[in-house]
Design an enzyme around this catalytic site. Sequence first.
Site, PDB file in Angstrom:
ATOM      1  N   GLU A 119      36.087  41.788  46.208  1.00 11.03           N
ATOM      2  CA  GLU A 119      37.169  41.705  45.230  1.00 11.03           C
ATOM      3  C   GLU A 119      37.055  42.890  44.276  1.00 11.03           C
ATOM      4  OE1 GLU A 119      38.960  38.482  41.986  1.00 11.03           O
ATOM      5  OE2 GLU A 119      36.815  38.498  42.437  1.00 11.03           O
ATOM      6  N   LYS A 174      45.729  35.251  44.505  1.00  7.15           N
ATOM      7  CA  LYS A 174      44.696  34.428  43.862  1.00  7.15           C
ATOM      8  C   LYS A 174      45.329  33.411  42.919  1.00  7.15           C
ATOM      9  CE  LYS A 174      40.342  34.996  41.278  1.00  7.15           C
ATOM     10  NZ  LYS A 174      39.454  35.996  40.631  1.00  7.15           N
ATOM     11  N   CYS A 214      36.932  34.476  44.845  1.00 14.82           N
ATOM     12  CA  CYS A 214      36.075  34.322  43.671  1.00 14.82           C
ATOM     13  C   CYS A 214      36.201  32.957  42.988  1.00 14.82           C
ATOM     14  CB  CYS A 214      36.339  35.460  42.687  1.00 14.82           C
ATOM     15  SG  CYS A 214      34.943  35.767  41.554  1.00 14.82           S
TER      16      CYS A 214
END
Length: 498
Positions: free
Chosen positions: A80, A179, A212
Amino acid sequence: MVSFQPHLWVVFLTGVILGASAVETFLAAVYEHAVILTGPTPELVSPEEALNLMNRNLDILEEAIKTAAEKGARIIVTSEDGIYGWVFTRETLYPYLEDIPDPEVNWTPCNDPERFGFNPVQKRLSCMAKNYGIYVVANMGDKKPCNSSDPKCPRDGRYQYNTNVVYDSEGKFLARYHKYNLFASEIHFNFAKEPQFVSFNTSFGKFGVFTCADMLNFREPAISLVEKFKVDTILFPTAWLNTLPLLSAVQYYSAWAMGMRVNILAANIHKPSLDITGSGIFTPNGPKAYHFDMESQNGKLLVAEIEARPRLSPTYPPPFNWSLYASGLQHLSPQSPVFHNNIYFDNFTFTELSQEAGNYTVCQKNLCCYLNYSMAEKRQDEVYALGVFDGLHVIEGEYYLQICTLLKCNSPDLKSCGQRVDTAATKFNFFSLSGSFNTNYVFPEVLLSGTQLAPGEFKVLPDGRMISETGLSKPLLVAALFGRWYEKDSPHPTSTTP
């Protein structure tokens, strides 16, 4: 004499073929990237300057991708923020963004780079995948214009998304993921409007994609990808800040893979000065390869062989009933007085392990934690404690936790229990840790001195006990059952604010 029956032979051959597919394996790769950053302060640059920085990072990523392909890897995951970093405002991020179309457009950017405008990063990633014959997973930024007809449209007239992209081994654009669970500092991005369940099939398994904080902050999309969409392997670009004692990167990735019984390919950023490192290839039975390095300044490529469809494997672990064993135990009063300390701002209840061996209990609200253990030696200079937390975490995200943990305190002073500890000297001959959890989502962690994992040195039983029967090879930093009670989480930000 038994007569030959062709249909039975077909059934037998089918069983042989299915049995062979059940143990099919492939080589997977992750690359922990020492990203070249924009600078210490966010500055507005031209698109040409932005592309120059991104190409410098892409040059490094290409070498890793090429090497992984030469080693036989079928797929590689990169970090990321690995193409441009994270030092941005909304305005200064904009020159680094590209318009990433819906993958249904059937597009190979390497072959037709101008089809959706000027997209040099997408072209390079596609060409890397095509030229080296490997699936490539990368993280970049997407921009989408909007107007006043959209009540959630930002004032600058565009959405900016933290985005994962996937290209197959022929360079075709295969998947895009926005995300959903942004970290508190990601103010330069917008939340995806709703969780996206991005998965795709290959000849070597079914893959799901998220990023994440999606692994920790909320139930979706991570849990549904595993339970509803039945993915075999999670592709996980991340920029994970190590937070000992309970949330070191490799510690939590491995625990999540074991708790959810799924493969994870996790690629972190490598910035030891910021305490960011920790990548690996994890399976339901433990790590196949992992990297944690606070010394070197260089990136690291990991390649390992894993099962393509772990659910079909004879070694696939059975479901866990995380409260079964604990529910049959009689509650015992702590053998030592209880005290309270914080771990990452959460108020844990602790009791000291005052003896070399014993049975201990500690409770908070609905959760009681039970520990049976034996130390090789009770040292005077090291203190261990059994801790419990049952409550809503409210710093840098709001999510409900139920945690049982055995951990080394930072010093003999009990006030240090819960503080960061990197090394230990006490070995455990045996421990069994369990809890009366109200959730089915519990992730088993064991971390040894030097932030090292303990593959094969402990197991989780179907009744919810995490147990090490033959002792640990190194001194213990922490053992924990890290539970997430999703039903008690606060509402997701997208449901409460525009």
